[in-house]
Scaffold this motif. Structure first.
Motif, short mmCIF file in Angstrom:
data_model
loop_
_atom_site.label_atom_id
_atom_site.label_comp_id
_atom_site.label_asym_id
_atom_site.label_seq_id
_atom_site.Cartn_x
_atom_site.Cartn_y
_atom_site.Cartn_z
N PHE A 684 0.85 -1.19 0.00
CA PHE A 684 0.00 0.00 0.00
C PHE A 684 0.88 1.24 0.00
N LYS A 685 0.55 2.20 -0.88
CA LYS A 685 1.34 3.44 -0.96
C LYS A 685 0.42 4.64 -1.17
N ILE A 686 0.53 5.64 -0.29
CA ILE A 686 -0.24 6.88 -0.44
C ILE A 686 0.47 7.80 -1.43
N LEU A 687 -0.27 8.26 -2.43
CA LEU A 687 0.30 9.15 -3.44
C LEU A 687 0.12 10.62 -3.08
N SER A 688 -1.04 10.96 -2.48
CA SER A 688 -1.29 12.38 -2.18
C SER A 688 -2.33 12.52 -1.08
N GLU A 689 -2.28 13.68 -0.42
CA GLU A 689 -3.30 14.08 0.57
C GLU A 689 -3.58 15.54 0.33
N SER A 690 -4.86 15.90 0.19
CA SER A 690 -5.19 17.28 -0.15
C SER A 690 -6.58 17.64 0.34
N GLY A 691 -6.87 18.93 0.37
CA GLY A 691 -8.20 19.40 0.72
C GLY A 691 -9.02 19.58 -0.54
N ILE A 692 -10.29 19.12 -0.52
CA ILE A 692 -11.14 19.24 -1.71
C ILE A 692 -12.35 20.14 -1.45
N ALA A 693 -12.63 20.42 -0.17
CA ALA A 693 -13.73 21.32 0.21
C ALA A 693 -13.50 21.70 1.65
N SER A 694 -14.27 22.66 2.13
CA SER A 694 -14.13 23.07 3.52
C SER A 694 -14.43 21.88 4.44
N GLY A 695 -13.41 21.44 5.18
CA GLY A 695 -13.59 20.34 6.12
C GLY A 695 -13.56 18.96 5.50
N VAL A 696 -13.21 18.85 4.23
CA VAL A 696 -13.14 17.54 3.58
C VAL A 696 -11.75 17.36 2.96
N ARG A 697 -11.09 16.28 3.32
CA ARG A 697 -9.75 15.95 2.80
C ARG A 697 -9.85 14.73 1.89
N ARG A 698 -8.82 14.55 1.07
CA ARG A 698 -8.80 13.40 0.14
C ARG A 698 -7.43 12.76 0.15
N ILE A 699 -7.42 11.43 0.25
CA ILE A 699 -6.20 10.64 0.10
C ILE A 699 -6.33 9.77 -1.14
N GLU A 700 -5.29 9.78 -1.97
CA GLU A 700 -5.23 8.88 -3.12
C GLU A 700 -4.08 7.91 -2.90
N ALA A 701 -4.32 6.65 -3.21
CA ALA A 701 -3.31 5.63 -2.93
C ALA A 701 -3.38 4.51 -3.96
N ILE A 702 -2.37 3.67 -3.96
CA ILE A 702 -2.29 2.53 -4.88
C ILE A 702 -1.91 1.28 -4.09
N THR A 703 -2.15 0.12 -4.71
CA THR A 703 -1.83 -1.16 -4.07
C THR A 703 -1.25 -2.12 -5.10
N GLY A 704 -0.77 -3.25 -4.56
CA GLY A 704 -0.36 -4.36 -5.41
C GLY A 704 0.65 -4.03 -6.49
N GLU A 705 0.38 -4.50 -7.71
CA GLU A 705 1.29 -4.32 -8.82
C GLU A 705 1.51 -2.85 -9.17
N ASN A 706 0.49 -2.03 -8.88
CA ASN A 706 0.63 -0.59 -9.17
C ASN A 706 1.71 0.05 -8.30
N VAL A 707 1.91 -0.47 -7.09
CA VAL A 707 2.99 0.03 -6.24
C VAL A 707 4.34 -0.34 -6.86
N TYR A 708 4.43 -1.57 -7.38
CA TYR A 708 5.66 -2.02 -8.03
C TYR A 708 5.98 -1.12 -9.23
N LYS A 709 4.95 -0.82 -10.05
CA LYS A 709 5.15 0.06 -11.21
C LYS A 709 5.58 1.45 -10.75
N TYR A 710 4.98 1.92 -9.68
CA TYR A 710 5.31 3.24 -9.12
C TYR A 710 6.77 3.29 -8.69
N LEU A 711 7.22 2.22 -8.03
CA LEU A 711 8.61 2.17 -7.57
C LEU A 711 9.59 2.12 -8.74
N LEU A 712 9.21 1.38 -9.80
CA LEU A 712 10.05 1.32 -11.00
C LEU A 712 10.20 2.70 -11.62
N GLU A 713 9.06 3.45 -11.69
CA GLU A 713 9.10 4.80 -12.26
C GLU A 713 10.01 5.71 -11.44
#
Length: 882
Positions: A684-713
């Motif tokens: 599991f790897k978190i790509l970003s954390e950001s605010g999208i509205a007043s009082g609402v946050r967003r986390i985007e993340a990847i898992t599995g093979e996509n983490v491997y591809k991310y590490l290769l990049e």
């Protein structure tokens, strides 16, 4: 008639209709689900509209609820009258094509007289003037004397949707006679009179017609029943009080406000109004936040912000200087926790939101009130009674005053505000806090395919256990119409009785895959659910001809499903880890799960720190590596809550629910697909954390093979960086820091050179100055010089030449120009204004700007017009000189 608490009346009503074989549902959220026609739920029937319209199938043909409701249309009357409130509860029993008038009337009378014990002698009823059927039931079946049955016209006793078309029907209402002391002098006074003697407390709506575009009232084949009885209003009757603020739940809140403000309720009318406003608004905002609404400047968020700020202002009128609103949450929870257990679960979160909002407003409230009081005093001295719209906007923009709060304070001082001017100053009208129906949205209850006669009514989903199914094609829909066949290259929607394809819901995207038959092949591009639960397979034909009734093999793309499952189970782990690291108040506010990544939105008022992100990643990966089994069980909603299963805001749950547990770690209600063991997620790897509205946050993340591809990049990027910098990995950061430092020094040196270059031209510029009506005019054009250098150069000239004007243009590129202008004191005295001069010059190059009389800056868009602008500047300057 015995005294009854609000909680006792609520329970007695629901228990009574349960005994009449009604499905008793819990209150729906104040936030409408899939209904753009409402900002907030404002009536007991509002969440059930799709059942009345036949778009969705109700859990039972008989239902009863106690529904939370919000209305803010008459907010200025809250606290001033006996019956106006923002939040209220509506008791209702409903029939969807089951029982009709006789049963509805009979049960309403029985509950009123037997369960509540109201005196029949004090009760009156009304019917629609043309509804002989209802009149006959009341007179001959219920035995109400006909002189106590009042026929009223369409305005009083006929219900229609705001658009004027669609389901509608006559009403019958039950009234209580409060006695002559509340009435008028008319000896024939009865329900329908404008006096206060007769109080309506229960409305029975008989939805038996469908009004068409021509105004015809066509009988519905299955008429419905929709009743509504305000809980607070019937509580007034049962507790023998005149005002909803005197019933037990509200009295408890008012007593708490009185205690906190060191005031005595009932001694001073103005202070009593403030205490009632605070009590009402505290209750309303507690329920709103519990249902996921958070303060903002738009929509529902604006409603709650307005209520909070209005309450704070009334607290100030009571002398309450410290934050107080959040302290009332405990009293609200104590009064309502038996019926709304979610209040207890979310109490800490509700208090935190209110604290933050109170802190925000406290910073500017006193300052804003001081300024508004200054406006009021000035206007009264000038005999003006309408506050300028620009000044009202300043209060809103700078001090956070909602227009309504400004208006309320003005009205108290016998003034008003130019609302049109306020809207113009804002440049776009913000959505006002009106809990009212958007009439155009009513037809949104229907959809393009609601009228199709499909051969199946529900779809059996077996995709939890298999990715393959051999079945028959039941229906083909093309361009919103049923067809018998489709050919290669065409798009359509297929409906099956059974499918392994997951339909988009709960944030998880629909499955993709293939459908194959003897004479055709098709790609499944997406699967969605109809409002009634049918799985709609969006397909594109790749070969052959597909016909209704054909046998077909349904194959889900295993790779895509597996990747999506990894991401979905990871969202459960992320949700739990967020609660552990950031706080238990964290609640999901939305999600998206597909094969590529997961997106998780949650309620929180500040950014998650880098340290917290690391800790969350560490926890989730630890659970993955430990290999926890993922168990799926079905159980009643009550059992699920007993074992601590987390329910997600905005999701609709049946009485029997699916519970997904990552053994020993997290437990959530979820209808999605999941891995069998946490180790299947891989990583599991978190790509970003950001605010999208007043009082609402967003986390985007990847898992599995996509983490491997991310590490290769990242590895490839690091290799490229090392190659470019010509250094080893451990020297990358020091090397970059060295380059940054050298770059800063180079910029500094270049700036110095540019400054020296500009200064070296200073004497020549002064020497070549033009004299215009006695003023020395120095102008010049530069290329790619920092504006700061130009300002310093112009300042040097102004200091050297006593009566002067300086104008510099600076060409940055073909589409970007900047201007700097300075004017000496003597030149200003002769009428020259730097801001006005530079504004006109910049216009020639397609730009604009302005500033003070002594110094101004501007920008332009067309550098080819700079020579023309500089030439014309002479004439512009001359026109200013007196």
């Amino acid at each position: 008639m015995d005294y009854m608490k609000v909680s006792e009346i609520r329970k007695k009503f629901l228990d009574y209709f349960k005994s009449k074989e009604h499905f008793v549902d819990k209150s729906y959220s104040l936030v409408p689900e899939n209904d753009k026609s409402l900002l907030l739920i404002n009536a007991g029937m509002a969440p059930l509209k799709n059942y009345f319209m036949g778009i969705e199938t109700p859990p039972s043909k008989r239902m009863a609820t106690c529904q939370k409701c919000m209305r803010t249309g008459d907010i200025e009357n809250v606290g001033k009258t006996a019956r106006h409130a923002t939040f209220f509860e509506m008791l209702g029993n409903f029939s969807f094509g089951d029982y009709f008038k006789k049963e509805a009337i009979e049960w309403a009378w029985e509950f009123t007289t037997k369960e509540l014990g109201l005196n029949e002698e004090e009760l009156w009823v009304t019917v629609y003037e043309e509804d002989d059927e209802a009149f006959e039931i009341w007179e001959n079946h219920i035995k109400v004397p006909k002189e106590k049955i009042v026929r009223l016209g369409k305005d009083d006793n006929f219900w229609e949707i705001g658009t004027g078309t669609g389901p509608c029907g006559p009403c019958s209402e039950i009234y209580i006679d409060r006695g002559k002391g509340f009435g008028c002098d008319d000896p024939n006074c009865k329900p329908g009179c404008d006096c206060d003697r007769f109080l309506e407390f229960w409305n029975l709506v008989f939805t038996q017609f469908d009004k068409d575009e021509s105004g015809n009232y066509n009988l519905l084949p299955n008429p419905n029943i929709d009743t509504g009885m305000g809980l607070e209003r019937i509580a007034c009757i049962m507790q023998g009080v005149e005002s909803i603020f005197d019933i037990d739940t509200m009295k408890n809140l008012i007593n708490k406000v009185a205690q906190m403000s060191n005031q005595e309720y009932g001694k001073d009318n103005k202070k009593d109004i403030s205490m009632r406003v605070i009590a009402d608004h505290a209750r309303a905002v507690t329920f709103l936040i519990s249902d996921g609404v958070i303060p903002s400047n738009e929509g529902r968020g604006y409603v709650i912000r307005r209520l909070i700020r209005r309450a704070i202002r009334h607290g100030k009128l009571l002398g309450m200087e410290d934050m107080f609103l959040w302290k009332l949450v405990d009293t609200v929870v104590e009064n309502y926790k038996d019926a709304y257990e979610e209040l207890t679960e979310k109490q800490e979160y509700i208090e935190k939101i209110l604290k933050i909002e109170e802190e925000k407003f406290e910073e500017t409230l006193d300052q804003g009130i001081t300024i508004l009081n200054g406006y009021i005093e000035r206007y009264k001295n000038e005999n003006k009674m309408i506050l300028n719209g620009d000044e009202a906007f300043k209060l809103y923009d700078t001090y956070g005053f909602p227009l309504e709060l400004t208006l309320e304070i003005l009205i108290e001082n016998g003034m008003t505000v130019d609302e049109e001017g306020f809207k113009n100053a804002m440049k776009s009208q913000r959505e006002r806090a009106r809990a009212a129906r958007n009439e155009k949205g009513v037809e949104g209850w229907k959809n393009d395919m609601s009228g199709l006669e499909l051969s199946v009514q529900t779809t059996i989903f077996n995709g939890y256990d298999t990715l393959y199914e051999n079945t028959q094609i039941n229906d083909i829909i093309k361009d919103s119409s049923l067809v018998n066949e489709i050919n290669e290259g065409e798009d359509a929607i297929l409906v099956f009785e059974k499918t392994p394809f997951y339909a988009e819901s709960g944030g998880q995207v629909g499955d993709r895959g293939y459908i194959k038959g003897n004479n055709f092949e098709a790609i499944v591009e997406d699967v969605k659910k109809s409002p009634n639960g049918l799985f709609m397979h969006n397909i594109r034909m790749t070969s052959g001809t597909l016909k209704k009734g054909d046998k077909a093999e349904l194959l889900v793309d295993k790779t895509l499903r597996g990747a999506t499952q990894r991401n979905h189970t990871a969202t459960h782990l992320l949700h739990k880890a967020l609660k552990e690291v950031v706080g238990e108040h964290i609640n999901q506010a939305g999600s998206l799960v597909n094969e590529n990544r997961l997106r998780f939105d949650f309620n929180h008022f500040e950014g998650v720190t880098a340290e917290q992100i690391k800790e969350i990643e560490k926890i989730v990966n630890r659970v993955i590596y430990e290999g926890h089994r993922v168990n799926v069980e079905t159980m009643s909603i009550e059992e699920a809550k007993q074992i601590g299963a987390v329910a997600l805001f905005g999701e609709k749950y049946d009485s029997v629910v699916r519970v997904v547990s990552v053994e020993g770690y997290s437990t959530e209600l979820c209808g999605g697909t999941h891995v069998q063991n946490s180790s299947d997620i891989g990583m599991f790897k978190i790509l970003s954390e950001s605010g999208i509205a007043s009082g609402v946050r967003r986390i985007e993340a990847i898992t599995g093979e996509n983490v491997y591809k991310y590490l290769l990049e990242k590895e490839e990027l690091l290799t490229e960086v090392k190659s470019t910098l010509k250094c080893n990995e451990d020297m990358v950061v020091p090397k970059i820091n060295q380059i940054i430092d050298e770059h800063k020094e180079a910029i500094k040196a270049l700036s110095k050179l540019k400054s020296e270059s500009a200064m070296s031209r200073l004497d020549d510029m002064i020497k070549n100055a033009q004299e215009i009506k006695g003023i020395k005019y120095i102008s010049d054009t530069f290329e790619n010089i920092e504006d700061e250098i130009l300002r310093k150069t112009a300042e040097q000239i102004i200091n050297k030449v006593e009566n002067s004007v300086v104008l510099f243009s600076n060409i940055i590129d073909a589409e970007k120009v900047s201007f700097v202008c300075m004017v000496s004191g003597l030149a200003q005295a002769q009428g020259v204004h730097a801001g006005n001069l530079i504004k006109e010059v910049a216009k020639i190059t397609g730009g604009g700007g302005g500033g003070r009389p002594n110094m101004a800056q501007a920008g332009g868009k067309d550098s080819s017009k700079v020579p023309n602008a500089m030439d014309e500047s002479v004439n512009i300057l001359a026109s200013q000189i007196k």
